[in-house]
Scaffold this motif. Structure first.
Motif, PDB file in Angstrom:
ATOM      1  N   UNK A  40      40.531  52.337  53.944  1.00  0.00           N
ATOM      2  CA  UNK A  40      41.942  52.704  53.542  1.00  0.00           C
ATOM      3  C   UNK A  40      42.345  51.336  52.629  1.00  0.00           C
ATOM      4  N   UNK A  41      41.863  49.982  52.661  1.00  0.00           N
ATOM      5  CA  UNK A  41      42.100  49.021  51.818  1.00  0.00           C
ATOM      6  C   UNK A  41      42.009  49.145  50.701  1.00  0.00           C
ATOM      7  N   UNK A  42      40.851  49.702  50.394  1.00  0.00           N
ATOM      8  CA  UNK A  42      40.080  49.630  48.691  1.00  0.00           C
ATOM      9  C   UNK A  42      40.970  50.803  47.956  1.00  0.00           C
ATOM     10  N   UNK A  43      40.700  50.613  46.642  1.00  0.00           N
ATOM     11  CA  UNK A  43      41.230  51.425  45.653  1.00  0.00           C
ATOM     12  C   UNK A  43      40.900  52.862  45.591  1.00  0.00           C
ATOM     13  N   UNK A  44      41.634  53.862  45.861  1.00  0.00           N
ATOM     14  CA  UNK A  44      41.086  55.152  46.009  1.00  0.00           C
ATOM     15  C   UNK A  44      41.127  55.937  44.539  1.00  0.00           C
ATOM     16  N   UNK A  45      41.444  55.282  43.490  1.00  0.00           N
ATOM     17  CA  UNK A  45      41.438  55.942  42.276  1.00  0.00           C
ATOM     18  C   UNK A  45      40.076  55.928  41.685  1.00  0.00           C
ATOM     19  N   UNK A  46      39.767  56.839  40.911  1.00  0.00           N
ATOM     20  CA  UNK A  46      38.388  57.032  40.188  1.00  0.00           C
ATOM     21  C   UNK A  46      38.475  56.676  38.614  1.00  0.00           C
ATOM     22  N   UNK A  47      39.792  57.052  38.228  1.00  0.00           N
ATOM     23  CA  UNK A  47      39.923  57.003  36.723  1.00  0.00           C
ATOM     24  C   UNK A  47      41.080  56.249  36.192  1.00  0.00           C
ATOM     25  N   UNK A  48      41.889  55.821  37.287  1.00  0.00           N
ATOM     26  CA  UNK A  48      42.855  54.687  36.726  1.00  0.00           C
ATOM     27  C   UNK A  48      42.818  53.453  37.466  1.00  0.00           C
ATOM     28  N   UNK A  49      43.036  52.253  36.819  1.00  0.00           N
ATOM     29  CA  UNK A  49      42.927  51.079  37.696  1.00  0.00           C
ATOM     30  C   UNK A  49      43.763  50.099  36.576  1.00  0.00           C
ATOM     31  N   UNK A  50      44.220  49.094  37.490  1.00  0.00           N
ATOM     32  CA  UNK A  50      45.217  48.196  36.848  1.00  0.00           C
ATOM     33  C   UNK A  50      44.902  46.845  37.497  1.00  0.00           C
ATOM     34  N   UNK A  51      45.507  45.901  36.613  1.00  0.00           N
ATOM     35  CA  UNK A  51      45.294  44.314  37.258  1.00  0.00           C
ATOM     36  C   UNK A  51      46.626  43.635  36.795  1.00  0.00           C
ATOM     37  N   UNK A  52      47.160  42.845  37.314  1.00  0.00           N
ATOM     38  CA  UNK A  52      48.484  42.005  37.176  1.00  0.00           C
ATOM     39  C   UNK A  52      47.805  40.685  36.619  1.00  0.00           C
ATOM     40  N   UNK A  53      48.236  40.359  35.368  1.00  0.00           N
ATOM     41  CA  UNK A  53      47.719  38.901  34.819  1.00  0.00           C
ATOM     42  C   UNK A  53      48.832  38.076  34.883  1.00  0.00           C
ATOM     43  N   UNK A  54      48.442  36.584  34.786  1.00  0.00           N
ATOM     44  CA  UNK A  54      49.485  35.911  34.403  1.00  0.00           C
ATOM     45  C   UNK A  54      49.381  35.638  32.935  1.00  0.00           C
ATOM     46  N   UNK A  55      50.515  34.803  32.305  1.00  0.00           N
ATOM     47  CA  UNK A  55      50.620  34.663  30.896  1.00  0.00           C
ATOM     48  C   UNK A  55      49.208  34.205  30.252  1.00  0.00           C
ATOM     49  N   UNK A  56      48.566  33.054  30.926  1.00  0.00           N
ATOM     50  CA  UNK A  56      47.573  32.737  30.067  1.00  0.00           C
ATOM     51  C   UNK A  56      46.266  33.850  30.081  1.00  0.00           C
ATOM     52  N   UNK A  57      46.124  34.371  31.339  1.00  0.00           N
ATOM     53  CA  UNK A  57      45.011  35.546  31.373  1.00  0.00           C
ATOM     54  C   UNK A  57      45.531  36.567  30.332  1.00  0.00           C
ATOM     55  N   UNK A  58      46.701  37.019  30.303  1.00  0.00           N
ATOM     56  CA  UNK A  58      46.771  38.043  29.538  1.00  0.00           C
ATOM     57  C   UNK A  58      46.836  37.853  27.708  1.00  0.00           C
ATOM     58  N   UNK A  59      47.192  36.422  27.502  1.00  0.00           N
ATOM     59  CA  UNK A  59      46.916  36.263  26.045  1.00  0.00           C
ATOM     60  C   UNK A  59      45.496  36.280  25.782  1.00  0.00           C
ATOM     61  N   UNK A  60      44.785  35.702  26.814  1.00  0.00           N
ATOM     62  CA  UNK A  60      43.264  35.660  26.743  1.00  0.00           C
ATOM     63  C   UNK A  60      42.554  36.937  26.544  1.00  0.00           C
ATOM     64  N   UNK A  61      43.115  37.938  27.662  1.00  0.00           N
ATOM     65  CA  UNK A  61      42.448  39.205  27.571  1.00  0.00           C
ATOM     66  C   UNK A  61      42.758  39.904  26.373  1.00  0.00           C
ATOM     67  N   UNK A  62      43.985  39.757  25.527  1.00  0.00           N
ATOM     68  CA  UNK A  62      44.489  40.459  24.304  1.00  0.00           C
ATOM     69  C   UNK A  62      43.412  39.920  23.233  1.00  0.00           C
ATOM     70  N   UNK A  63      43.113  38.709  23.383  1.00  0.00           N
ATOM     71  CA  UNK A  63      42.405  38.184  22.397  1.00  0.00           C
ATOM     72  C   UNK A  63      40.874  38.945  22.325  1.00  0.00           C
ATOM     73  N   UNK A  64      40.441  38.801  23.543  1.00  0.00           N
ATOM     74  CA  UNK A  64      39.124  39.515  23.816  1.00  0.00           C
ATOM     75  C   UNK A  64      39.017  40.724  23.617  1.00  0.00           C
ATOM     76  N   UNK A  65      39.776  41.506  23.988  1.00  0.00           N
ATOM     77  CA  UNK A  65      40.038  42.872  23.805  1.00  0.00           C
ATOM     78  C   UNK A  65      39.883  43.298  22.346  1.00  0.00           C
ATOM     79  N   UNK A  66      40.659  42.425  21.223  1.00  0.00           N
ATOM     80  CA  UNK A  66      40.608  42.747  20.111  1.00  0.00           C
ATOM     81  C   UNK A  66      39.100  42.820  19.524  1.00  0.00           C
TER      82      UNK A  66
END
Lengths: 589, 123
Positions: free
Chosen positions: A234-260
């Motif tokens: 019951x504690x783990x994510x029940x979704x198969x096709x949607x997922x999300x993660x909250x990132x801090x500013x440093x992580x988000x900036x780096x994510x956007x760079x890498x995603x590109x």
């Protein structure tokens, strides 16, 4: 007794923030309701011994009038302050309301509530933005509530109503705005969001090509996960096709760079991921020296790889990974010094099958100060290899400081007497940033050694990665902590739809001053998959590799293995004349 | 320099005002809405006593504003503060509005002081 306060003249659609701090030993129920009947919050607060608010939150106010109600067994006396928020030229932009009071005439037993309401030009959310806001609520509150959604009647009621009403283009946001007005508690509001997301997940496209979007500081991914293990808690994510993660500013900036750079590249081929786990060789030793004295009887360590073997380790690992048609290659922790990274770069071939290389980490910094234990991450982008990002280890390792250890590593016992110092600590800067690699067919996460060991440590980055990453790549230098990594990987596979590829240094695994643990895991790949036996309900498959297989000791009953490890897992020994083990990981059918 | 401030007190309230100035510059303060000018007074004096303006009225129009004009000053610093006057259950029955402004560099913010208090009903 109950006290009630009115808040009037609110513009519909205003932003609202609130905070409650209680020092009272009495339970006080604090509720804010709208004229429409909507419940904005309901909190039972009691004094807490930490200096943070008991409760706080934010929302959009869709009422023109609100009522704040406080209920307590004892008498409460409150003063209230209602203040305009004005711009520099006196334009009304909002209001703030303060309520401060004592319970049962005890000045130490007090409660303080602040509600702020202000105008905001909030745009109507697109469907993606609305779903991101719902997922944000889910992530922020899921550890607050414990209920079994598979048997919960309210979740079923909301979900079934959505199923009856659903058609292509269904307006989830309007449906939610109606339903939230009648939710009777904060838990009911959470169940509404949960059921909405479950239904959205059901009707979401099952595309193998992942769609990423960033909304404020949450990254949402739509599309099929590589695994569909449904035996979830019951504690783990029940979704198969949607997922999300909250990132801090440093992580988000780096994510956007890498995603590109990565979002158009893929790692799986024909439903299989091939990962090469380099284990270096028997001669690749680590050196340790004392960096500086730290607080409370600890010695800060500097750890570095002996250089003479690194050229062989790099060139042979890449050669074997290439001939094994691996798309990923990982090196052990602290196996490639910074000055040897150019050798790695020169050996990476633009025509090989490899797409991703996690370099052996090294200490980045200056002697006498804290370091970072950093792994450079290489990716092939547009046919060319480049450093796409790096991962910096979060949690330092520790080991006991004894006479034997001091002698083994040449630590100056006059400077660091054994009776004054008790622990050797990896002298790294603490850092709280994870590293995500967003490919078009999977999400990859990185961790180094100690980061992926202690599941109960709230700083363990796996708490963040799990339910979001498809594959964790974990590099290590481990001389004696058997099977903690396997245990963690089993959790990830069984409960969180995540595979793990792990590698250790074979030299470190076989080098133990006490010669106790010669059967340590050198590398493994574990992933969510039903076991090979027809009748098996196991959720984990994979392979663990040893230098010497531990289950062939004299008098060891091989049937005991299936008690210790899942029957879906195979075991084998490594070829010590080689440098890599290639693992094949099958995606869900 | 001239600054104009909105006063968030609605039409129909009964207000009283109290305005003082003490400054070497000439200061003109005007209170009006879109239907009436309630007062406009000027003074150039470092004596705070007597007040510049002190009186009362029902608010007859919308968009009540106060204007402070100090031609020889290049800046007028300070911002408005406004509170509700509420009953015990939070119902708003009055408003208060205050301004303390600075027209030069000594930052004592006592060059213009404006205080308006208003009630929903005057009966």
């Amino acid at each position: 007794m109950t006290k009630k306060y009115n808040i009037q003249n609110i513009s519909i659609g205003s932003c609202m923030g609130w905070q409650i701090i209680s020092n009272s030993s009495q339970i006080i129920c604090v509720e804010l309701k709208g004229k429409s009947g909507r419940l904005y919050f309901s909190e039972n607060v009691l004094n807490n011994s930490v200096q943070i608010p008991n409760a706080q939150g934010a929302d959009t106010c869709n009422d023109t009038e609100l009522s704040l109600m406080l209920t307590c067994d004892k008498d409460i006396k409150l003063v209230q302050l209602s203040q305009d928020m004005l711009s520099d030229d006196g334009k009304l932009i909002g209001h703030t309301y303060h309520y401060n009071g004592n319970v049962a005439e005890s000045s130490a037993d007090d409660i303080h509530i602040v509600i702020t309401i202000w105008n905001s030009d909030r745009k109507v959310l697109s469907e993606e933005e609305f779903i991101a806001e719902c997922f944000y609520k889910y992530l922020s509150e899921k550890n607050r509530y414990l209920f079994n959604y598979v048997s919960d009647s309210l979740v079923a009621e909301y979900y079934n109503e959505l199923e009856r009403k659903y058609a292509s283009g269904f307006d989830y946001q309007s449906w939610y705005n109606e339903k939230i007005k009648t939710a009777e508690s904060a838990l009911d509001q959470y169940k509404l969001v949960f059921a909405l997301l479950l239904n959205y997940d059901k009707h979401c496209s099952a595309s193998n090509q992942l769609k990423y979007f960033v909304y404020k500081n949450i990254v949402i991914v739509l599309g099929k996960k590589q695994w569909n293990e449904e035996k979830l808690t019951v504690g783990s994510c029940p979704f198969q096709k949607i997922r999300g993660i909250i990132l801090n500013d440093t992580e988000l900036k780096e994510f956007n760079n890498v995603y590109g750079e990565l979002s158009s590249a893929a790692l799986f081929s024909n439903g299989t991921l091939k990962a090469a786990a380099s284990y270096a060789n028997n001669l690749s030793k680590l050196n340790i020296k004392a960096n500086r004295g730290l607080n409370f009887g600890n010695i800060g360590l500097e750890v570095f790889a002996e250089e003479s073997q690194q050229n062989d380790v790099i060139t042979n690992s890449i050669k074997e990974a290439d001939s094994g048609l691996a798309s990923i290659l990982i090196f052990p922790e602290l196996s490639i010094n910074r000055n040897m990274l150019s050798t790695l770069e020169n050996n990476l071939n633009s025509t090989s099958n490899l797409n991703l290389v996690v370099a052996g980490s090294y200490y980045k910094g200056n002697s006498g100060n804290a370091y970072k234990n950093v792994s450079a991450i290489y990716a092939k982008v547009g046919g060319k290899w480049k450093v796409i990002t790096e991962y910096s280890k979060l949690i330092p390792f520790t080991m006991g400081y004894t006479e034997k250890i001091a002698d083994a590593y040449g630590i100056d016992k006059k400077k660091y007497p054994v009776n004054q110092y008790k622990l050797l600590v990896e002298d790294i800067e603490m850092n709280d940033n994870i590293t995500l690699l967003p490919y078009k067919d999977c999400v990859v996460g990185i961790a180094i050694c100690r980061d992926a060991m202690d599941l109960l440590d709230s700083h363990n980055p796996l708490h963040k990665y799990c339910d979001f990453a498809d594959v964790m790549l974990v590099i290590s230098d481990n001389a004696g902590d058997s099977n903690m990594f396997v245990g963690t990987a089993e959790c990830l596979a069984r409960w969180h739809n995540c595979a793990t590829v792990y590698t250790n240094s074979i030299h470190e695994a076989l080098t133990n001053p006490d010669k106790i643990d010669n059967h340590l895991e050198i590398s493994f790949a574990l992933y969510p998959y039903k076991g090979s036996k027809v009748s098996s309900s196991t959720s984990v498959s994979g392979e663990i590799s040893y230098a010497e297989e531990p289950f062939k000791a004299a008098n060891f009953d091989p049937n005991m293995v299936s008690i210790i490890y899942s029957p879906g897992i195979k075991y084998g020994t490594l070829d010590e004349s080689k440098y890599c083990k290639i693992y094949e990981i099958a995606a869900a059918k | 320099m001239k600054r104009e401030f909105n006063v968030p007190i609605p039409k129909g309230y009964f207000m009283s005002w109290f305005v003082t100035t003490q400054a070497a510059n000439k200061i003109t303060v005007t209170l009006k809405d879109d239907s009436k000018e309630y007062f406009s007074a000027s003074r150039q004096s470092t004596n705070i006593d007597p007040p510049l303006a002190c009186s009362y009225s029902t608010i007859y129009g919308n968009n009540l504003k106060i204007t402070v004009d100090i031609p020889k000053s290049s800046q007028i610093l300070g911002g408005p503060h406004s509170n509700d006057i509420t009953t015990d259950d939070g119902t708003v029955v009055g408003k208060e509005f205050n301004l303390c402004l600075e027209d030069s560099g000594d930052k004592d913010y006592n060059d213009v002081a404006i205080s308006i208090i208003a009630w929903k009903s005057k009966g």
